[in-house]
Design an enzyme around this catalytic site. Structure first.
Site, short mmCIF file in Angstrom:
data_model
loop_
_atom_site.label_atom_id
_atom_site.label_comp_id
_atom_site.label_asym_id
_atom_site.label_seq_id
_atom_site.Cartn_x
_atom_site.Cartn_y
_atom_site.Cartn_z
CD GLU A 135 16.09 62.53 53.54
OE1 GLU A 135 15.19 63.21 53.02
OE2 GLU A 135 17.31 62.78 53.36
CG ASN A 166 20.69 52.56 54.41
OD1 ASN A 166 21.39 53.55 54.23
ND2 ASN A 166 19.59 52.58 55.13
CB CYS A 172 18.66 52.90 58.87
SG CYS A 172 17.51 54.27 59.02
P1 NAD Z 1 10.20 57.03 63.57
O1 NAD Z 1 9.76 55.78 64.21
O2 NAD Z 1 11.12 57.96 64.31
O3 NAD Z 1 8.93 57.90 63.15
C1 NAD Z 1 7.83 57.38 62.46
C2 NAD Z 1 6.61 58.22 62.85
O4 NAD Z 1 5.51 57.82 62.02
C3 NAD Z 1 6.17 58.00 64.29
O5 NAD Z 1 6.09 59.26 64.95
C4 NAD Z 1 4.79 57.36 64.15
O6 NAD Z 1 3.89 57.70 65.19
C5 NAD Z 1 4.34 57.93 62.82
N1 NAD Z 1 3.25 57.19 62.17
C6 NAD Z 1 3.02 55.84 62.15
N2 NAD Z 1 1.92 55.58 61.42
C7 NAD Z 1 1.45 56.76 60.97
C8 NAD Z 1 0.35 57.13 60.15
N3 NAD Z 1 -0.47 56.21 59.64
N4 NAD Z 1 0.15 58.43 59.89
C9 NAD Z 1 0.99 59.38 60.40
N5 NAD Z 1 2.05 59.09 61.17
C10 NAD Z 1 2.27 57.80 61.46
O7 NAD Z 1 10.86 56.62 62.18
P2 NAD Z 1 12.04 57.36 61.40
O8 NAD Z 1 13.35 57.01 62.02
O9 NAD Z 1 11.68 58.79 61.18
O10 NAD Z 1 11.98 56.58 60.00
C11 NAD Z 1 10.93 56.80 59.09
C12 NAD Z 1 11.28 56.12 57.79
O11 NAD Z 1 12.43 56.74 57.22
C13 NAD Z 1 11.64 54.64 57.92
O12 NAD Z 1 11.21 53.96 56.79
C14 NAD Z 1 13.16 54.66 57.98
O13 NAD Z 1 13.72 53.45 57.54
C15 NAD Z 1 13.48 55.79 57.03
N6 NAD Z 1 14.74 56.46 57.28
C16 NAD Z 1 15.15 56.72 58.55
C17 NAD Z 1 16.36 57.38 58.75
C18 NAD Z 1 16.84 57.68 60.15
O14 NAD Z 1 18.00 58.10 60.29
N7 NAD Z 1 16.04 57.49 61.19
C19 NAD Z 1 17.13 57.80 57.65
C20 NAD Z 1 16.66 57.55 56.37
C21 NAD Z 1 15.47 56.88 56.19
#
Ligand code: NAD
Length: 442
Positions: free
Chosen positions: A147, A204, A256
């Site tokens: 993403e 990134n 990130c």
């Molecule tokens: P986040 O911490 O906001 O959310 C992660 C969620 O996953 C949490 O709500 C957590 O409770 C849940 N979770 C953990 N273990 C789980 C399981 N076994 N089953 C179901 N849910 C579970 O993280 P985020 O910022 O949304 O990032 C998620 C991924 O996307 C990461 O790898 C990040 O690097 C990537 N990413 C983030 C962004 C961003 O802007 N935040 C952009 C691109 C990619």
């Protein structure tokens, strides 16, 4: 959708908006309970309205039961966190947990899509866990679909992507995924799983490199009496370079860039490829944060004890309440630890900031309240609210008219006319470099 964090919830809501039936599951029952009460666990422009619309239309639902999510779906997205571990590698604990949960609940053929940012080979790890823990023998295919949305503009980024990256070895699965994204009308890069995983880290790391590069140039501008604003405008006008992610400031942060560049550095070291560039990107970022702290220290002759500082902005960038790895929050904490009396303001990130700071953080609900009696104002996050500050009113409130504009968002002439001494980033020819012989006002 496994995970209702910044990525999972936006992705789930947007897929529902496109007409799909989406079930969101999260192990955090507090978040699921909030969503069931129509509350959104974090701030993202437009998201609350989109969720409400799609819940009302019956296309979007939330559950704390993974069985409901897996059994009701053909495609299961993993969008869980992949934080930095103590060693700097990506911590895959949550991805592994999600894979095991899905494996045990398989009730038919599924496509399992890794949306989390993960090291190359994680697709194989997920596929291996599915094989190990499954009790049924339906067809399962693991796809990598990284993403690229940015917090603060995640919905428009999702709906108008520059490209969709799909990593799979199975052409039929690739076609199903392509159709899922077809309404977005975006270029699709169909490749293998490992390449898709690599693409996200490379993207990134490159953006972080752009930020570190211009930060280093900005320090040079300060020394040599050049103005980085004009450098950015002129260099960025070259379409091969561009001005996005090319603004100097307080260094990059967020959930990130720091962790992804570090994870790629570790991958590189493990693979025997010397990560010269990646190391420099991270080092320069640390130096930039130190440099901004030193600007403030220098102004007070190296002693911050008891100094009153109005601190504007705590989130890692504008339009988000996310304070993970926020250079702004980190600077506020450093100032407090150095003895300064910091009064902080942020439009929406105060609660998150208070929850994670190791020190007592005094916060007020307007920038003007923060400015009362301050010996220096620091703008740390580029919120539009701060671009539109009433400088005349601020001038009346502060004890000393000193402004550290660490995002270069204040018009220097306006501030100076009111008697402010402004210290920006990289504005050597504008008199912000204390080392400059002809420096004015510093
Ligand atoms: P986040 O911490 O906001 O959310 C992660 C969620 O996953 C949490 O709500 C957590 O409770 C849940 N979770 C953990 N273990 C789980 C399981 N076994 N089953 C179901 N849910 C579970 O993280 P985020 O910022 O949304 O990032 C998620 C991924 O996307 C990461 O790898 C990040 O690097 C990537 N990413 C983030 C962004 C961003 O802007 N935040 C952009 C691109 C990619």
């Amino acid at each position: 959708m496994f995970g209702v964090g910044y990525v999972g919830l936006v992705t789930g809501a947007c897929f529902a908006e496109l007409g799909n039936d989406v079930i969101c599951f999260d192990t955090d029952v507090r978040k699921i309970a909030m969503l069931e009460r129509s509350e959104v666990p974090f701030y993202e422009p437009g998201l609350a309205e989109m969720i409400a619309r799609n819940v009302a239309a019956g296309r979007l639902s939330f559950t704390a039961d993974p069985k409901v999510a897996v059994e009701g779906s053909d495609i299961v997205f993993i969008a869980v966190g992949t934080p930095m571990s103590d060693t700097g590698h990506a911590d895959l604990t949550y991805v592994r947990q999600a894979a095991v949960t899905i494996a045990k609940l398989l009730n038919g053929p599924k496509i399992i899509v890794n949306k989390s940012t993960v090291p190359v080979e994680t697709g194989d790890v997920v596929a291996g866990l599915i094989e190990e823990y499954r009790t049924t023998h339906y067809d399962v295919s693991v796809v990598s679909n990284p993403e690229f949305v940015r917090e603060g503009s995640a919905i428009s980024d999702f709906m108008s992507p520059d490209r969709i990256v799909l990593g799979t070895a199975d052409p039929e699965v690739g076609e199903t995924m392509r159709l899922l994204y077809a309404p977005l009308n975006a270029p699709v890069i169909l490749t293998n799983v490992r390449t898709a995983e690599m693409i996200k880290y490379a993207a990134n790391a490159f953006l972080a490199a752009k930020v570190s590069f211009i930060n280093e140039i900005s320090r040079l501008c300060e020394k040599l009496g050049a103005d980085v604003i004009d450098v950015v405008t002129a260099v960025g006008a070259d379409h091969r370079i561009g001005t996005t992610f090319f603004q100097p400031g307080l260094g990059f942060g967020g959930s990130c860039f720091p962790k992804d560049v570090m994870a790629l550095r570790r991958i590189s070291e493990k693979s025997g490829v010397e990560p010269h560039m990646l190391r420099a990107v991270l080092d320069t970022n640390e130096q930039q944060q130190d440099h901004c702290m030193q600007k403030i220290e220098r102004h007070f002759g190296g002693d911050l004890a008891g100094r009153r500082i109005a601190f504007l902005g705590l989130s890692f960038k504008a339009n988000t309440d996310d304070v993970r790895e926020s250079p702004s929050l980190r600077l506020a904490v450093r100032l407090i630890e150095a003895g300064a009396r910091v009064t902080a303001h942020d439009p929406i990130a105060v609660e998150n900031a208070k929850a994670v700071t190791p020190v007592e953080l005094e916060c007020v609900d307007s920038p003007y309240a923060a400015a009362e009696g301050a010996e220096a104002l620091v703008i740390a996050t580029e919120w539009n609210d701060y671009r539109e500050l009433d400088l005349g009113r601020l001038r009346e409130l502060v004890a000393q008219p000193v402004l550290f504009d660490l995002r270069n968002i204040i018009r220097l002439d306006d501030a100076r006319k009111l008697g402010f001494q402004v210290v920006g980033v990289g504005r050597g020819s504008q008199g912000t470099a204390s080392a400059l012989p002809q420096a004015r006002g510093v």
